[in-house]
Scaffold this active site. Structure first.
Site, PDB file in Angstrom:
ATOM      1  N   ASP A 220       0.844  -1.199   0.000  1.00  0.00           N
ATOM      2  CA  ASP A 220       0.000   0.000   0.000  1.00  0.00           C
ATOM      3  C   ASP A 220       0.884   1.256   0.000  1.00  0.00           C
ATOM      4  O   ASP A 220       2.040   1.191   0.430  1.00  0.00           O
ATOM      5  CB  ASP A 220      -0.866  -0.033   1.275  1.00  0.00           C
ATOM      6  CG  ASP A 220      -1.954   1.008   1.239  1.00  0.00           C
ATOM      7  OD1 ASP A 220      -2.243   1.548   0.157  1.00  0.00           O
ATOM      8  OD2 ASP A 220      -2.529   1.287   2.314  1.00  0.00           O
ATOM      9  N   GLN A 251       0.117  12.110  -4.203  1.00  0.00           N
ATOM     10  CA  GLN A 251      -0.003  12.208  -2.749  1.00  0.00           C
ATOM     11  C   GLN A 251       1.307  11.878  -2.045  1.00  0.00           C
ATOM     12  O   GLN A 251       1.320  11.529  -0.867  1.00  0.00           O
ATOM     13  CB  GLN A 251      -1.114  11.289  -2.247  1.00  0.00           C
ATOM     14  CG  GLN A 251      -2.490  11.757  -2.663  1.00  0.00           C
ATOM     15  CD  GLN A 251      -3.583  10.943  -2.016  1.00  0.00           C
ATOM     16  OE1 GLN A 251      -3.836  11.067  -0.827  1.00  0.00           O
ATOM     17  NE2 GLN A 251      -4.225  10.088  -2.789  1.00  0.00           N
TER      18      GLN A 251
END
Length: 707
Positions: A220, A251
């Site tokens: 992740d 991000q």
DNA sequence: CAGCGACATATTTTT
DNA sequence: TATGTCGCTG
């Protein structure tokens, strides 16, 4: 469980990612595009379809929170307890592996983890020992250097030629620091990963074991991986393993900590024909909010490219507040909160986001004044509290007598007459004989008969008695006994520090709820708890309905109906210091993107024209990010401004120019950065779109204010 | 060895 | 402004 249930409600890209049979899969997942969902559903899918047994899956996240959430949600879908599934943080997984293979990793069974605080203290000690001047060899720089080296898999013998510009002292300290940690059986955060990396690299049978075990590796937040984490992922995935990584280069906000969002590209290049899947449908934010986010991030050049879209309605306009002062900005936030409350919004669906922690104070003050409950994220971690660390230090010493750091912390707390001098002689003896501080204490005790030696005698008895007393007790009783026998509770009570005493009992209940996740590990309950305390910040989900205050960094991964982003000013956001850093501005812009995309329904932005910073007032201009918003489409924005102090008309006119867009005959369009002087001497500094920054005398410049 | 005043210092911080 | 660290003194 039917196949449809796991795939139900997924869009086609999400489903493609969940069921992909490719050997390597790269999912570029935009903000709010259901990335966590995809990971969870893929794990469920693999198990449910018998593509993999749960013990053959490795899933890695960055935060404990994320891994807890994933485990919980995955087992809810499958309605089973996923005990065999390896799901955790990089550090959690690696720690587990070190516990399993401690001997092969060159560790003893009772090794312990130190946090950055302990690390810094050890470094300071070494700097003193080596007689370096901490003015020139700053402990913090050395710590940063060591961590950076470890993140690049470099040992002290390698750093000299990799970082030749560093002073020799740095390499020497690193060398000595590591020797100390090895002796004391302590590993820092970087070491946890590095040890496992080296273990896998140098030990084929262990590597083969994991290659046979893990058929599916899922990672992740891949944009946040650093060099060694990337290499670790490669090492642990065997030829037969499927590697599934999810990330969003937009991000990436931890580049300053060594995260390399390039790893996403690297993955694409290095793995054989990875299947590239983009998740571009956003389910979180209203369209107006999403358009604002897209507009901001489109100013970045260094992007893989993604365009988020949404089926959601336009939604409410974004509010932009132009405040005279920081206090007025705080007032605005409070008014906004009250309005939202009147609309029926709950507090926990409201967040105030800021660039730096210091900004929280004004909002706190107002919230307290208005009696509105709030919660500050990312502040003190439970296990970082001094009183907690004191108790744990006793236990650390008992479980590992060579843990000098633990001994230093508590040898004279509560005070028992073992001062600096005594500690110095302990240090000397330990150094001279190459023994631990604890052994040094024992040797002093035998040789002398002074006041300090009787104090030491008592200390040794205290530790030994406590050790015997708790040897066969269960964990909570061990902690209770420590709190009592060491006199910590008494010391706090006599100082009227009752909330700290309460924390001690919270520690007891934390230990009552603690259980070892891993059945495959032969580990002492106490050692496991101490490691848990070092790796988990002890945050408990609290359900009280409070306004959320946090930095934008800590807001990553969260979402709220209503988000107020404050302090949108040049110098603050983007932060002054980041503008000077390489690629710093783009990272700030990603941060802004993260901030905006936290909002589901309503977004409020504000800036203050004057702000008190370090005691004195400075005037500010709105953040360039404000100008990057598609403000032309007026119906999407409501601009608010209130001027309590009407600016005086004739003199002092320069102030009115600050932040304004101006037109100059020769230089074209520009924005006023600062101003100085009065009347005929008044000058303004203008950032022109094409001609750069210039100082102009107002009297001659003939500037026209555009907005 | 605690307590006080001088002094520097001042983003972000998953583990 | 506010916070933490350092060194001196009682």
């Amino acid at each position: 469980m039917l196949e449809q249930d796991i795939l139900a409600g997924l869009n086609s890209s999400q489903e493609q990612a969940v069921i992909s049979k490719a050997k390597s899969i790269l999912v570029l997942a935009g903000a709010g595009s259901g990335k966590t969902r995809v990971l969870i559903h893929r794990i469920a899918w693999l198990i449910e379809q018998s593509i993999a047994h749960e013990q053959n899956i490795l899933a890695v996240t960055f935060t404990n929170k994320a891994s807890h959430e994933m485990k919980q949600r995955a087992s809810a879908i499958l309605k089973v307890d996923l005990t065999q599934l390896w799901l955790g943080t990089f550090h959690g997984i690696c720690h587990r592996m070190l516990r399993l293979h401690y001997e092969n990793a060159g560790l003893k069974k009772n090794f312990q983890i130190i946090d950055s605080d302990d690390q810094l203290k050890i470094i300071k000690n070494i700097i003193t020992e080596l007689g370096f001047n901490p003015e020139f060899i700053e402990p913090k720089s050395v710590a940063h250097f060591i961590n950076q080296a470890k993140d690049q898999a470099l040992r002290s013998k390698d750093t000299k030629h990799r970082f030749p510009h560093r002073p020799d002292e740095f390499h020497d300290i690193y060398n000595r620091y590591q020797a100390h940690c090895d002796m004391a059986q302590l590993i820092d955060f970087g070491e946890i990963i590095l040890r496992v990396y080296e273990l896998l690299k140098n030990n084929d049978s262990i590597k083969d074991f994991y290659h046979k075990k893990f058929k599916h590796v899922l990672i992740d937040e891949f944009q946040d991986t650093n060099h060694i984490q990337y290499e670790w992922v490669k090492l642990i995935s065997g030829k037969e393993a499927t590697t599934f990584v999810v990330g969003d280069d937009d991000q990436s906000i931890y580049a300053w900590r060594g995260a390399k969002s390039d790893n996403l590209m690297q993955f694409k290049k290095e793995y054989i024909e990875p299947e590239l899947i983009k998740l571009e449908q956003n389910y979180r934010s209203s369209n107006i909010i999403l358009q604002a986010a897209n507009a901001i991030i489109s100013n970045n050049l260094d992007r893989l490219g993604k365009n988020l879209w949404s089926e959601k309605p336009e939604g409410e306009p974004i509010q932009l507040f132009d405040a005279d002062s920081d206090t007025q900005e705080a007032q605005y936030a409070i008014e906004t909160i009250k309005n939202l409350q009147n609309k029926g919004e709950t507090n926990k669906e409201i967040a105030i986001l800021y660039r730096s922690n210091a900004q929280s104070r004004l909002f706190e003050e107002r919230l307290i004044f208005e009696n509105i409950p709030y919660r500050i994220y990312g502040g003190f971690k439970f296990f970082d509290r001094a009183e907690i660390k004191d108790v744990l230090a006793y236990l650390r010493l008992i479980t590992n007598k060579s843990d000098n750091q633990a001994l230093i912390r508590i040898i004279n707390y509560p005070a028992r007459g073992i001062g600096k001098k005594a500690l110095e002689s302990i240090r000397d003896i330990a150094q001279e004989k190459s023994i631990s501080f604890w052994d040094a204490c024992l040797s002093i005790d035998q040789s002398q008969n002074t006041r300090t030696s009787s104090s030491l005698q008592k200390f040794i008895e205290l530790i030994s008695n406590l050790e015997n007393e708790i040897a066969s007790a269960d964990l909570p009783d061990k902690i209770k006994a420590t709190i009592r026998a060491t006199g910590i509770q008494q010391a706090l009570e006599s100082k009227q520090e009752f909330s700290k005493v309460e924390n001690l009992f919270e520690l007891v209940s934390a230990s009552e709820n603690f259980r070892i996740d891993y059945e495959d590990i032969d580990i002492d309950q106490l050692d496991a708890f101490l490691s848990y305390a070092a790796l988990d910040n002890g945050d408990t989900e609290d359900n009280d309905n409070a306004i959320n205050l946090m930095t934008i960094h800590s807001a990553k991964g969260l979402e709220f109906n209503n988000v107020i982003v404050v302090g949108m000013e040049e110098g603050l956001f983007p932060h002054q210091r980041s503008v000077q850093e390489l690629n710093g501005l783009e990272e700030e812009r990603r941060l802004c993107y993260v901030a905006i995309t936290r909002a589901k329904e309503r977004l409020f932005l504000s800036y203050a024209r004057n702000r008190r910073i370090f005691g004195s007032f400075i005037s500010c201009i709105p953040s360039r990010f404000i100008n990057e918003l598609p403000i032309k489409e007026k119906e999407n924005f409501i601009s608010l401004s209130q001027s309590y102090n009407k600016p005086s008309t004739s003199t002092n006119t320069t102030k009115n120019y600050i932040g304004k867009q101006v037109m100059h005959k020769k230089f074209g369009l520009g924005i006023v950065l600062t101003a100085e002087g009065d009347d005929e001497h008044a000058r303004v500094q203008v950032q022109f779109a094409e001609k750069g920054v210039k100082w102009l005398v107002l009297l001659y410049a003939n500037l026209e204010i555009v907005n």
